[in-house]
Design a protein around this motif. Structure first.
Motif, PDB file in Angstrom:
ATOM      1  N   TYR A  13      80.034-151.106  34.516  1.00 41.83           N
ATOM      2  CA  TYR A  13      81.528-152.572  35.072  1.00 41.83           C
ATOM      3  C   TYR A  13      80.297-153.277  35.724  1.00 41.83           C
ATOM      4  N   PHE A  14      79.289-152.698  36.983  1.00 43.60           N
ATOM      5  CA  PHE A  14      78.298-153.116  37.870  1.00 43.60           C
ATOM      6  C   PHE A  14      77.764-153.640  37.492  1.00 43.60           C
ATOM      7  N   GLU A  15      77.182-152.983  36.335  1.00 43.13           N
ATOM      8  CA  GLU A  15      75.946-152.814  35.471  1.00 43.13           C
ATOM      9  C   GLU A  15      75.725-153.622  35.283  1.00 43.13           C
ATOM     10  N   GLY A  16      77.137-154.460  34.147  1.00 43.21           N
ATOM     11  CA  GLY A  16      77.117-155.054  33.046  1.00 43.21           C
ATOM     12  C   GLY A  16      76.982-156.551  34.352  1.00 43.21           C
ATOM     13  N   ARG A  17      76.857-156.855  35.436  1.00 36.49           N
ATOM     14  CA  ARG A  17      77.170-157.578  36.397  1.00 36.49           C
ATOM     15  C   ARG A  17      75.676-157.533  37.640  1.00 36.49           C
ATOM     16  N   ASP A  18      75.005-157.616  36.494  1.00 37.05           N
ATOM     17  CA  ASP A  18      73.820-157.185  37.582  1.00 37.05           C
ATOM     18  C   ASP A  18      73.215-156.316  38.542  1.00 37.05           C
ATOM     19  N   HIS A  19      73.770-155.607  38.442  1.00 35.95           N
ATOM     20  CA  HIS A  19      74.110-154.423  40.202  1.00 35.95           C
ATOM     21  C   HIS A  19      72.748-153.163  39.490  1.00 35.95           C
ATOM     22  N   LEU A  50      69.428-152.227  57.622  1.00 34.01           N
ATOM     23  CA  LEU A  50      69.191-153.034  59.199  1.00 34.01           C
ATOM     24  C   LEU A  50      68.034-153.635  58.257  1.00 34.01           C
ATOM     25  N   GLY A  51      67.306-153.892  57.826  1.00 32.08           N
ATOM     26  CA  GLY A  51      66.289-154.756  57.295  1.00 32.08           C
ATOM     27  C   GLY A  51      65.031-153.718  57.083  1.00 32.08           C
ATOM     28  N   GLU A  52      64.692-153.022  57.580  1.00 36.51           N
ATOM     29  CA  GLU A  52      63.577-152.421  57.448  1.00 36.51           C
ATOM     30  C   GLU A  52      62.718-151.749  56.083  1.00 36.51           C
ATOM     31  N   GLU A  53      63.325-151.683  55.273  1.00 39.22           N
ATOM     32  CA  GLU A  53      62.958-152.078  53.623  1.00 39.22           C
ATOM     33  C   GLU A  53      63.267-152.586  52.614  1.00 39.22           C
ATOM     34  N   LYS A  54      62.515-152.639  51.809  1.00 40.59           N
ATOM     35  CA  LYS A  54      62.481-154.028  51.111  1.00 40.59           C
ATOM     36  C   LYS A  54      62.961-153.103  49.576  1.00 40.59           C
ATOM     37  N   ARG A  55      64.151-153.616  48.925  1.00 47.66           N
ATOM     38  CA  ARG A  55      64.428-152.791  47.568  1.00 47.66           C
ATOM     39  C   ARG A  55      63.927-154.109  46.566  1.00 47.66           C
ATOM     40  N   SER A  56      63.950-154.014  44.939  1.00 45.03           N
ATOM     41  CA  SER A  56      63.590-154.297  44.037  1.00 45.03           C
ATOM     42  C   SER A  56      64.208-155.680  43.502  1.00 45.03           C
ATOM     43  N   TYR A  57      65.418-154.893  43.821  1.00 46.78           N
ATOM     44  CA  TYR A  57      67.018-154.998  43.528  1.00 46.78           C
ATOM     45  C   TYR A  57      67.685-155.874  45.154  1.00 46.78           C
ATOM     46  N   ARG A  58      69.490-157.136  44.580  1.00 47.68           N
ATOM     47  CA  ARG A  58      69.574-157.230  45.877  1.00 47.68           C
ATOM     48  C   ARG A  58      71.068-156.775  45.672  1.00 47.68           C
ATOM     49  N   GLY A  93      80.639-147.257  45.679  1.00 50.03           N
ATOM     50  CA  GLY A  93      80.700-148.435  45.981  1.00 50.03           C
ATOM     51  C   GLY A  93      79.274-149.575  44.561  1.00 50.03           C
ATOM     52  N   ASN A  94      79.878-150.311  45.556  1.00 52.73           N
ATOM     53  CA  ASN A  94      78.782-151.840  45.234  1.00 52.73           C
ATOM     54  C   ASN A  94      78.743-152.072  46.366  1.00 52.73           C
ATOM     55  N   PHE A  95      77.020-153.195  46.622  1.00 50.88           N
ATOM     56  CA  PHE A  95      76.210-153.297  47.428  1.00 50.88           C
ATOM     57  C   PHE A  95      75.541-154.380  47.272  1.00 50.88           C
ATOM     58  N   SER A  96      75.361-155.438  48.253  1.00 50.41           N
ATOM     59  CA  SER A  96      74.825-156.884  48.353  1.00 50.41           C
ATOM     60  C   SER A  96      74.139-157.137  49.182  1.00 50.41           C
ATOM     61  N   PHE A  97      72.497-156.699  49.124  1.00 50.60           N
ATOM     62  CA  PHE A  97      71.385-156.804  50.941  1.00 50.60           C
ATOM     63  C   PHE A  97      71.346-158.989  49.940  1.00 50.60           C
ATOM     64  N   GLY A  98      71.863-158.934  51.354  1.00 51.32           N
ATOM     65  CA  GLY A  98      71.857-160.235  51.478  1.00 51.32           C
ATOM     66  C   GLY A  98      72.234-161.426  50.231  1.00 51.32           C
ATOM     67  N   ASP A  99      73.049-160.338  49.515  1.00 51.81           N
ATOM     68  CA  ASP A  99      73.322-161.208  47.949  1.00 51.81           C
ATOM     69  C   ASP A  99      74.325-161.985  48.054  1.00 51.81           C
ATOM     70  N   TYR A 100      75.582-161.479  46.439  1.00 55.41           N
ATOM     71  CA  TYR A 100      77.013-162.376  47.038  1.00 55.41           C
ATOM     72  C   TYR A 100      77.243-161.347  48.275  1.00 55.41           C
ATOM     73  N   PRO A 223      74.239-161.468  55.128  1.00 55.11           N
ATOM     74  CA  PRO A 223      75.149-161.345  55.110  1.00 55.11           C
ATOM     75  C   PRO A 223      75.493-160.279  53.978  1.00 55.11           C
ATOM     76  N   SER A 224      75.872-159.000  54.316  1.00 59.34           N
ATOM     77  CA  SER A 224      75.475-158.164  52.900  1.00 59.34           C
ATOM     78  C   SER A 224      77.294-157.416  52.758  1.00 59.34           C
ATOM     79  N   ILE A 225      77.375-156.638  51.741  1.00 57.65           N
ATOM     80  CA  ILE A 225      78.093-156.002  51.384  1.00 57.65           C
ATOM     81  C   ILE A 225      77.908-155.174  51.110  1.00 57.65           C
TER      82      ILE A 225
END
Ligand SMILES: [Zn+2]
Ligand SMILES: [Zn+2]
Length: 876
Positions: A13-19, A50-58, A93-100, A223-225
Motif C-alpha cells: 500500500y505504501f510502496e504504491g504511494r511513493d514510500h 535528528l537531521g544527522e543522517e541523509k537518506r535518498s528518500y523522504r 509503520g510509515n514515515f515522512s522525513f520533512g515530506d508530508y 516537521p516529520s511523521i
C-alpha cells in the motif's frame, strides 16, 4: 487475511504511494549501543529524524521486529496474563522525513484502514492531543469520521517525545470499539479507559517541535511523521479474535505446545496462562538468538536468559519436565519463514542454544523450587508477607532464579518482594568479589594503593610519551624500596601513556627511563581496580618510589595495534551488513601483528563472500573517514537504564567510538584518527571455534603488505619452476598433475605385469621332494603384504605344493610359507616358517595353510631358503 497478508498489504500500500519499503533493522541496534533492543519502527531512522543522517528518500515504510523486555518499562511479568502484552512483536509503520505532514498522514491511514483492511467505519474512533486543533479539524474535514467520535486527550496519552530533549510532538490514535461485551461495563467507560473496549490500533506521531534543555519547544523547520501499528493487534481485529494469541501468527505455535503437553488451549485459565507465556517467549527467544544474542548474566544476554527461564518454569506447570522450548521456538522459524527466511536458515543453531540453556536450568529448577516452597511456607507460618532480600538473592545466586521468576511464583499468594534488601545483597556480593580479585595478579600490593584511593590516570589516547612519578615498585609480588639492574619488576606511576591489556587489545611495550635508570617494558596490564602495571626488566641503574621517570611507548608498535583495532570495528559492522543481524562479536584479539575476530554465525563463510567482506572493509579504509570518540557518563549513554544492568565493565565514564556514519561501539581501546591509516586489510583465514562461532584472522598495514608480497614471491618461484606465468599457474599445474596421474597409472600396470612375469619365471625353479612340488626362493618386494600377494599368486599357479619366499632389506628378513590344502595333513606352514626363521635370527609361526615370519639377520637368508628342502624332507 493472514498475518502475512496484512504485513504484505501494508508495505505494498505504501510502496504504491511513493514510500521506500525498508527492511526491518536488527533487534540489537546496529549503531546504538546504548539501546537495549529495537523497540519501535523509528529506531533505525532516529538519526534521520535528528537531521544527522541523509537518506535518498523522504518517505519510508517498514515492518519492524521489536522486543520490549528488560528495560525501564518492563512488561515481562504481564505477558501471558493478558491477550495483548508481548515481549516480541512486529510494528508496521510509515514515515515522512520533512515530506508530508498531518494531512498526508491522516489521509493515508484512513484510506488503508477503511479500504484495504476493510475495517467498519462506524466502529472506528480517533483521539487527538487536546491542544491540537489542526489535527481535530483535519479528521473532521478529510474523513467521514463524525465529530463526536474525535476525542481530545491529554499529554500523557497523546504527546510523544524521543527523550527529555529533541524532537517531540502531539500524536493521534485510531481506535476500534470492540463493543460493550469486551468493556469494563462502567458508565464512565470511554476512549482512554484502560479496559479493552476501545482498542488502540494505530498511533500517528506528528514530530513538530524540538525541545531544549530548559524545556522550551521551538517548531522544527521540517516537521516529520512517525507511525506505528502492532501487527499482532490488527491481525486479531481483522481475524475477529478476542486475543492476539488466537491469530494465525500464534496458533501454529500453540498447537505445537498442545501436542507436547497434552493440554488444550482454552480449556482453563490455569493452563492458558502458561501456554500463552510459552508461545510468546518462544517467539522472542527464536528472534533474539537468531539475532546473535546468547543467554548470559549481563545486559541483553540476561534479558534473554530471564525470558527463557520464565518459559521453562511455566512449562513445568504444564508437566513439561524435559527440554521443550527449543521445539516450540523451532516452530516459530517455520511460521515466520516467509518474512524472515534467515530464521529458518539458523534453525539448528537456535535450537542448539535454547536446548543448552534448558538443560542447564532444568538441573537446578527442581531443587530450587523445592527450597523456595519450603522457605515460603516457613514465612507464611510466621505471618511474614514480605520476602526478604537475602532469600531472593539466594535463589538468584544459587539456583539461577531471575527476580521476575520469583515474582511469577508468588503472584497468586499476595506476597511482596523486598527489592531494597535484594539490591543490598547484590551489592555486598559484588564488593566481596572485588576484594577477592584485588589479589590478582601478583599479591596484594596494588590492593593497598586502591584502598588509599590511588589510581593510575591513562593519558595514552593522544600521546605516547610523558613524565610522571613512580608510585610503587614491585618485585616478586612485594612492594620494594629499590630495584636494580637485571631485576624483573612491575612499576606503577601516577600517569601513563601505556595501554594496559583490556577489551582484546594487547598491552603496550616501550621504555621507562630516569636520571640513572632504564627499564624495558615488556607488557602492560591492568588490575581489577584499573591500576596500570608496567612489567619488565631493569637494564641500567636503579629505581625507587617517588622518583620522576619518562615513560615512552613503542610508538610504531602502538600504531600497528591501532590499525588492527579500528579495522576490527569496521570488520564487525561489515560482517553484520553482509552476513546478517545475528552476527555478534564473541571475542577478539588486537595485537600489533594481526587481529582475530570471533563472531556468532551458523555456517562457514564461502570464499566469494569472504572476498566481498574484505573488499568492503578496504572500501571503508580508502574513504579515509574520521574515527570519532565521544566520552560520556554511563548514565547518559545507557538511557534505557538496563544495558548497564549487571555490567560492571564500563565504569562511570564510557567511550563511544564511531567510524564516521558506519559503526558505533562502546570501546576503551586506542584507535587511528582516520581509517586511511590502516592502509590495507587482508583476511588470512576463516574457520570454526565452537558451535555457532566463527573466527576470522586478518592483517593490516605493513603486515598485510608483507603477507601479499610473500604470497606473490611464492607464486613467482612456483611459476619459474613450472616454466610459466603466475596467472597461468593453475592451468599449468592441472596439466602437470594429470600427466603425473596417467604416468602413475602406466607405471602401476607395468609393475604388475613385470611382477607376474617374474613369478612365472620362478616356477621354473620348482623342485620335487618326496613327490611334493616345492618352491623356495628369494624375491625383491618390500612389504609383508606384497610378499603375501606374490605367495598367493604362486600357490594358485602351482595348484599343489609348498611355497616359501623370502625378501630382505639391510635391517631385516621377511619370510612366508604357504601349503596347499592337499598337503596340509603332512605339512604345516607355521612349523616350516618357524624353522626357517630361526636361521635368520627370528621367530614366527601361524596357520597350517599360510604363515609369516621375520628375522634380524638378512645376510643368512640364502642359506635359510636353501635349507627349506631338507626341512620338508624331514617333515615328510
Ligand atoms: Zn472501560
Ligand atoms: Zn574496540
Amino acid at each position: 487475511m493472514t498475518g502475512d497478508d496484512l504485513r504484505e498489504k501494508f508495505l505494498s500500500y505504501f510502496e504504491g504511494r511513493d514510500h521506500k519499503v525498508v527492511k526491518s533493522s536488527s533487534l540489537v541496534p546496529d549503531d546504538d549501543p546504548t539501546l537495549l533492543f529495537t523497540n519501535a519502527g523509528m529506531v533505525q531512522f532516529k538519526r534521520t529524524f535528528l537531521g544527522e543522517e541523509k537518506r535518498s528518500y523522504r518517505r519510508a515504510a517498514s515492518s519492524q521486529k521489536c522486543v520490549r523486555a528488560g528495560g525501564k518499562h518492563n512488561d515481562l511479568e504481564n505477558v501471558g496474563h493478558t491477550g495483548r502484552h508481548h515481549t516480541f512483536f512486529e510494528m508496521l509503520g510509515n514515515f515522512s522525513f520533512g515530506d508530508y505532514f498531518k494531512k498526508g498522514a491522516i489521509e493515508l491511514a484512513w484510506e488503508l484502514m477503511t479500504g484495504d483492511y476493510g475495517l467498519p467505519e462506524e466502529k472506528l474512533w480517533v483521539s487527538v492531543y487536546e491542544k491540537d486543533d489542526e489535527a481535530h479539524r483535519l479528521w473532521a474535514d478529510l474523513t467521514s469520521m463524525p465529530e463526536e467520535r474525535i476525542v481530545r486527550l491529554g499529554e500523557k496519552d497523546n504527546f510523544w517525545a524521543m527523550g527529555d530533549t529533541g524532537p517531540c510532538g502531539p500524536c493521534s490514535e485510531i481506535l476500534i470499539d470492540q463493543g460493550e461485551g469486551v468493556g469494563c461495563g462502567r458508565p464512565s467507560c470511554k476512549v482512554g479507559c484502560d479496559c479493552d473496549r476501545y482498542l488502540e490500533l494505530w498511533n500517528l506521531v506528528f514530530m513538530e517541535f524540538n525541545r531544549d534543555q530548559s524545556g522550551r519547544m521551538t517548531p522544527l523547520p521540517k516537521p516529520s511523521i512517525d507511525t506505528g501499528m502492532g501487527l499482532e493487534r490488527i491481525a486479531a481485529v481483522v481475524q475477529g479474535c478476542t486475543s492476539n494469541y488466537e491469530t494465525d501468527l500464534f496458533m501454529p505455535i500453540i498447537k505445537e505446545i498442545e501436542s507436547l503437553c497434552g493440554h488444550n488451549f482454552g480449556a482453563s485459565s490455569a493452563t492458558d496462562i502458561p501456554i500463552k507465556v510459552i508461545a510468546d517467549h518462544s517467539r522472542a527467544a527464536a528472534f533474539l538468538v537468531g539475532g546473535g544474542v546468547l543467554p548470559s548474566n549481563e545486559g541483553r544476554g540476561y534479558v534473554l536468559r530471564r525470558i527463557l527461564r520464565r518459559a521453562i518454569r511455566y512449562g513445568r506447570t504444564l508437566g513439561l519436565t524435559r527440554p521443550f522450548l527449543y521445539l516450540t521456538a523451532g516452530k516459530v522459524s517455520r511460521v515466520m519463514q516467509k518474512p524472515y527466511p534467515e530464521l529458518l536458515e539458523a534453525d539448528a543453531y537456535i535450537k542448539n542454544i535454547i536446548k543448552g540453556e534448558e538443560e542447564r536450568f532444568l538441573g537446578t529448577l527442581d531443587t530450587g523450587l523445592r527450597v523456595l516452597e519450603e522457605e515460603l511456607s516457613g514465612l507464611r507460618d510466621k505471618g511474614i508477607t514480605d520476602i526478604p532480600g537475602a532469600l531472593i538473592f539466594k535463589m538468584y545466586d544459587t539456583y539461577g532464579f531471575p527476580v521476575d521468576l520469583i515474582q511469577d511464583i508468588v503472584r497468586e499468594q499476595k506476597m511482596s518482594l523486598d527489592m531494597t534488601g535484594f539490591d543490598e545483597a547484590m551489592r555486598e556480593q559484588r564488593e566481596k568479589s572485588r576484594t577477592q580479585t584485588v589479589a590478582y595478579p601478583t599479591g596484594s600490593p596494588y590492593g593497598g594503593l586502591s584502598a588509599q584511593g590511588v589510581g593510575t590516570e591513562f593519558v595514552g589516547y593522544h600521546r605516547t610519551s610523558m613524565v610522571s612519578e613512580v608510585l610503587m615498585v614491585v618485585a616478586d609480588g612485594e612492594a620494594v624500596d629499590r630495584a636494580g639492574e637485571g631485576d624483573t619488576i612491575e612499576v606503577v606511576t601516577a600517569k601513563t601513556p601505556f595501554y594496559g591489556e583490556a577489551g582484546g587489545q594487547v598491552g603496550d611495550r616501550g621504555r621507562i627511563s630516569g636520571q640513572n635508570f632504564e627499564m624495558e617494558v615488556l607488557n602492560t596490564i591492568k588490575d581489577p581496580n584499573a591500576i596500570i602495571i608496567h612489567r619488565g626488566k631493569v637494564i641500567r641503574g636503579s629505581i625507587s618510589p617517588g622518583e620522576s621517570v619518562t615513560l615512552t611507548v613503542d610508538a610504531g608498535r602502538r600504531r600497528a595495534i591501532e590499525s588492527n583495532h579500528t579495522a576490527t570495528h569496521i570488520l564487525h559492522a561489515v560482517l553484520r551488513g553482509v552476513l546478517g543481524d545475528h552476527v555478534k562479536q564473541s571475542g577478539s584479539l588486537v595485537a600489533p601483528d594481526r587481529l582475530r575476530f570471533d563472531f556468532t554465525h551458523f555456517a562457514a563463510v564461502d570464499d566469494e563472500t569472504l572476498q566481498e567482506i574484505e573488499n568492503l572493509v578496504n572500501d571503508r579504509i580508502q574513504e579515509n573517514v574520521s574515527v570519532q570518540v565521544a566520552e560520556m557518563d554511563a548514565d547518559e549513554a545507557f538511557k534505557t537504564g538496563a544495558v548497564a544492568l549487571f555490567e560492571e565493565k564500563y565504569g562511570d565514564r564510557v567511550r563511544l567510538v564511531e567510524v564516521e556514519g558506519f559503526s558505533r561501539e562502546l570501546c576503551g581501546g586506542t584507535h587511528t584518527d582516520r581509517t586511511g591509516e590502516i592502509g590495507l586489510f587482508k583476511i588470512v583465514s576463516e574457520g570454526a571455534v565452537a558451535a555457532g562461532v566463527r573466527r576470522i584472522e586478518a592483517l593490516t598495514g605493513k603486515a598485510a603488505l608483507a603477507y601479499v608480497q610473500q604470497a606473490s614471491r611464492t607464486l613467482d618461484t612456483l611459476a619459474q619452476m613450472l616454466k610459466t606465468k603466475p596467472e597461468e599457474l593453475p592451468e599449468r599445474l592441472q596439466k602437470v598433475l594429470s600427466q603425473l596421474k596417467s604416468a602413475d597409472k602406466e607405471l602401476a600396470a607395468f609393475k604388475a605385469k613385470a611382477a607376474a612375469k617374474a613369478s612365472d619365471q620362478l616356477l621354473a625353479e620348482v623342485k620335487h621332494v618326496d613327490g611334493v612340488s616345492v618352491l623356495a626362493q628369494e624375491v625383491s618386494v618390500d612389504t609383508p603384504a606384497a610378499l603375501r600377494d606374490m605367495a598367493d599368486h604362486l600357490r594358485d599357479k602351482l595348484k599343489s605344493g609348498i611355497v616359501v619366499l623370502g625378501s630382505r632389506t639391510p635391517e631385516k628378513a621377511l619370510l612366508i610359507a604357504v601349503v596347499t590344502r592337499d598337503h596340509q595333513k603332512k605339512y604345516h606352514a607355521g612349523q616350516i616358517v618357524k624353522q626357517v626363521a630361526a636361521m635368520v635370527g627370528g621367530g614366527g609361526g601361524g596357520r597350517p595353510d599360510m604363515a609369516q615370519a621375520g628375522g634380524t639377520k638378512p645376510e643368512k637368508l640364502p642359506e635359510a631358503l636353501a635349507s627349506v628342502f631338507d626341512i620338508i624332507a624331514k617333515a615328510g
